[in-house]
Design an enzyme around this catalytic site. Sequence first.
Site: not given
Length: 346
Positions: A55, A59, A62, A99, A130, A190, A262
Amino acid sequence: MPAAVRHDWTRDEVVALFALPFNDLLFRSHAVHREHHDPNAVQVSTLLSIKTGGCPEDCAYCPQAARYDTGVQAQKLLEIDEVLQRARAAKDAGASRFCMGAAWRGPKDRDIPKVAAIVRAVKDLGLETCATLGLLGDGHAQALKDAGLDYYNHNIDTAPEFYGEIIHTRDYQDRLVTLEQVRDAGLKTCCGGIVGMGETREQRAGLLQALANLPAHPQSVPINQLVPVPGTPLADAEPLDPFEFVRAIAVARILMPRSIVRLSAGRQQMDDAVQALCFFAGAGSIFLGDKLLTTGNPDVAADHALFRRLDLHPMEVVEQANTVHADIAEGAAAGCGQGCGCSAAA
């Protein structure tokens, strides 16, 4: 009177909730939870990385960011057959929602038909679907909706004023634009965030305030506790006090009474007693499986054992009007009349 659904929470109000005596806060949050949900039912999801690593974002939490040396290798999008194998195993283990996450800044136009085919195939198994694919372009949300996607996950991560300390490659407003596209396409949202990234309590309040003041409350609100990963900028973050995490769950429940909160990443670092407090405080969903996207999670047998010890049962998937959705199959009486699957008798 049932808890009112509001979109005008002030920061002072949310900070005041965090500051309540612990038992008072849990008493209030559990009462709200019981008004709108079966307190002994838990929605069970399984998360699979369908495109891992590489990616371009930065972040700070991450391990999939290409710029960090975390041992995560970039991989191509999984083939449908492999995804279906994992989806069938998840369903057999008790998951009702599957998901799928892809480590992209956002999908390219050519990626959407491939993901849509995966979504369609998973949906045909009788699972909710999802996806979390990053920032969406024009028409992407509608194409995913047309393929049968139920939910789109796009977290806002943290308070608006702390966001720039965690992410520099995209703006907070970019997140809001994608969420608007998701809502406009008729997808369920979500959307949650991460706590324990070095933010203050007021900034934790800011995260939950921002979620609660969205134009529509997300149907699913994942509250993640940071899992520090070597090689990321937050590898040495100070652990969050477990009771402070429980407070975050409780405040989220009060602010968004009809949403399913969640208990998400970080459960592997929690003991069973802390998880039990989270369920009492208003958590009504977990990820099942020994791995999330790249980080660990309690194994399936441990979660099944915990459910038995706490007398919890999974929400079941039911078919209604050609759509798959999670509902509480047992004991669902008249409910609140809002289509949230709650039990008025609970």
